[in-house]
Design a protein around this motif. Structure first.
Motif, PDB file in Angstrom:
ATOM      1  N   PRO A 185       0.810  -1.220   0.000  1.00  0.00           N
ATOM      2  CA  PRO A 185       0.000   0.000   0.000  1.00  0.00           C
ATOM      3  C   PRO A 185       0.847   1.276   0.000  1.00  0.00           C
ATOM      4  N   CYS A 186       2.145   1.142  -0.164  1.00  0.00           N
ATOM      5  CA  CYS A 186       3.046   2.294  -0.128  1.00  0.00           C
ATOM      6  C   CYS A 186       2.635   3.335  -1.162  1.00  0.00           C
ATOM      7  N   VAL A 187       2.607   4.605  -0.736  1.00  0.00           N
ATOM      8  CA  VAL A 187       2.285   5.722  -1.627  1.00  0.00           C
ATOM      9  C   VAL A 187       3.467   6.695  -1.728  1.00  0.00           C
ATOM     10  N   SER A 188       4.641   6.232  -1.323  1.00  0.00           N
ATOM     11  CA  SER A 188       5.890   7.008  -1.387  1.00  0.00           C
ATOM     12  C   SER A 188       5.841   8.287  -0.563  1.00  0.00           C
ATOM     13  N   CYS A 192       3.310   4.693   9.624  1.00  0.00           N
ATOM     14  CA  CYS A 192       3.641   5.526   8.470  1.00  0.00           C
ATOM     15  C   CYS A 192       2.465   6.440   8.135  1.00  0.00           C
ATOM     16  N   ILE A 193       2.753   7.720   7.937  1.00  0.00           N
ATOM     17  CA  ILE A 193       1.680   8.664   7.617  1.00  0.00           C
ATOM     18  C   ILE A 193       1.177   8.495   6.187  1.00  0.00           C
ATOM     19  N   GLY A 194       1.930   7.786   5.350  1.00  0.00           N
ATOM     20  CA  GLY A 194       1.523   7.569   3.975  1.00  0.00           C
ATOM     21  C   GLY A 194       0.647   6.332   3.794  1.00  0.00           C
ATOM     22  N   CYS A 195       1.125   5.197   4.291  1.00  0.00           N
ATOM     23  CA  CYS A 195       0.414   3.934   4.035  1.00  0.00           C
ATOM     24  C   CYS A 195      -0.277   3.353   5.259  1.00  0.00           C
ATOM     25  N   GLN A 196      -0.064   3.943   6.415  1.00  0.00           N
ATOM     26  CA  GLN A 196      -0.699   3.513   7.662  1.00  0.00           C
ATOM     27  C   GLN A 196      -0.220   2.159   8.176  1.00  0.00           C
ATOM     28  N   ARG A 197       0.919   1.678   7.669  1.00  0.00           N
ATOM     29  CA  ARG A 197       1.505   0.451   8.221  1.00  0.00           C
ATOM     30  C   ARG A 197       2.470   0.827   9.334  1.00  0.00           C
ATOM     31  N   ILE A 250       6.119  -2.744   7.701  1.00  0.00           N
ATOM     32  CA  ILE A 250       6.860  -2.312   6.519  1.00  0.00           C
ATOM     33  C   ILE A 250       8.110  -3.178   6.350  1.00  0.00           C
ATOM     34  N   LEU A 251       8.833  -3.372   7.431  1.00  0.00           N
ATOM     35  CA  LEU A 251      10.059  -4.169   7.366  1.00  0.00           C
ATOM     36  C   LEU A 251       9.794  -5.617   6.970  1.00  0.00           C
ATOM     37  N   ARG A 252       8.714  -6.191   7.453  1.00  0.00           N
ATOM     38  CA  ARG A 252       8.421  -7.610   7.212  1.00  0.00           C
ATOM     39  C   ARG A 252       7.645  -7.861   5.915  1.00  0.00           C
ATOM     40  N   TRP A 253       7.145  -6.820   5.241  1.00  0.00           N
ATOM     41  CA  TRP A 253       6.251  -6.967   4.094  1.00  0.00           C
ATOM     42  C   TRP A 253       6.764  -7.963   3.054  1.00  0.00           C
ATOM     43  N   THR A 254       8.021  -7.858   2.670  1.00  0.00           N
ATOM     44  CA  THR A 254       8.539  -8.717   1.601  1.00  0.00           C
ATOM     45  C   THR A 254       8.625 -10.183   2.020  1.00  0.00           C
ATOM     46  N   ARG A 295      -0.300 -10.426   4.381  1.00  0.00           N
ATOM     47  CA  ARG A 295      -0.422  -9.101   3.774  1.00  0.00           C
ATOM     48  C   ARG A 295      -1.874  -8.625   3.809  1.00  0.00           C
ATOM     49  N   ARG A 296      -2.798  -9.529   3.525  1.00  0.00           N
ATOM     50  CA  ARG A 296      -4.217  -9.148   3.591  1.00  0.00           C
ATOM     51  C   ARG A 296      -4.611  -8.764   5.009  1.00  0.00           C
ATOM     52  N   ASP A 297      -4.071  -9.482   5.995  1.00  0.00           N
ATOM     53  CA  ASP A 297      -4.331  -9.131   7.396  1.00  0.00           C
ATOM     54  C   ASP A 297      -3.837  -7.716   7.690  1.00  0.00           C
ATOM     55  N   VAL A 298      -2.646  -7.399   7.205  1.00  0.00           N
ATOM     56  CA  VAL A 298      -2.090  -6.054   7.406  1.00  0.00           C
ATOM     57  C   VAL A 298      -2.981  -5.018   6.730  1.00  0.00           C
ATOM     58  N   LEU A 299      -3.439  -5.304   5.523  1.00  0.00           N
ATOM     59  CA  LEU A 299      -4.293  -4.349   4.815  1.00  0.00           C
ATOM     60  C   LEU A 299      -5.612  -4.125   5.549  1.00  0.00           C
ATOM     61  N   ARG A 300      -6.128  -5.158   6.207  1.00  0.00           N
ATOM     62  CA  ARG A 300      -7.341  -4.977   7.030  1.00  0.00           C
ATOM     63  C   ARG A 300      -7.038  -4.054   8.211  1.00  0.00           C
ATOM     64  N   GLU A 301      -5.880  -4.231   8.827  1.00  0.00           N
ATOM     65  CA  GLU A 301      -5.473  -3.365   9.938  1.00  0.00           C
ATOM     66  C   GLU A 301      -5.269  -1.931   9.447  1.00  0.00           C
TER      67      GLU A 301
END
Length: 60
Positions: free
Chosen positions: A10-13, A23-28, A33-37, A44-50
């Motif tokens: 969900p990164c928006v740079s 993060c003020i951009g993507c809310q993660r 962010i560190l573990r995303w990859t 990842r879907r769980d994170v997006l729900r959060e």
């Protein structure tokens, strides 16, 4: 699984963590962010729900 099958970031740079380590951009969180990859699509879907919950709270 191909790259196109992966849940996209969900990164928006607009990368800056607030005082709550979100993060003020993507809310993660910084940890998310560190573990995303390394996450599975399910994680990842769980994170997006959060993220959606955080965005709702921020909008209030």
């Amino acid at each position: 699984m191909s790259v196109t099958d992966k849940v996209r970031s969900p990164c928006v740079s607009v990368c800056a963590l607030d005082e709550n380590d979100v993060c003020i951009g993507c809310q993660r969180t910084g940890d998310e962010i560190l573990r995303w990859t390394q996450m599975t699509n399910e994680e990842r879907r769980d994170v997006l729900r959060e993220v959606a919950i955080r965005e709702e709270k921020f909008a209030l």
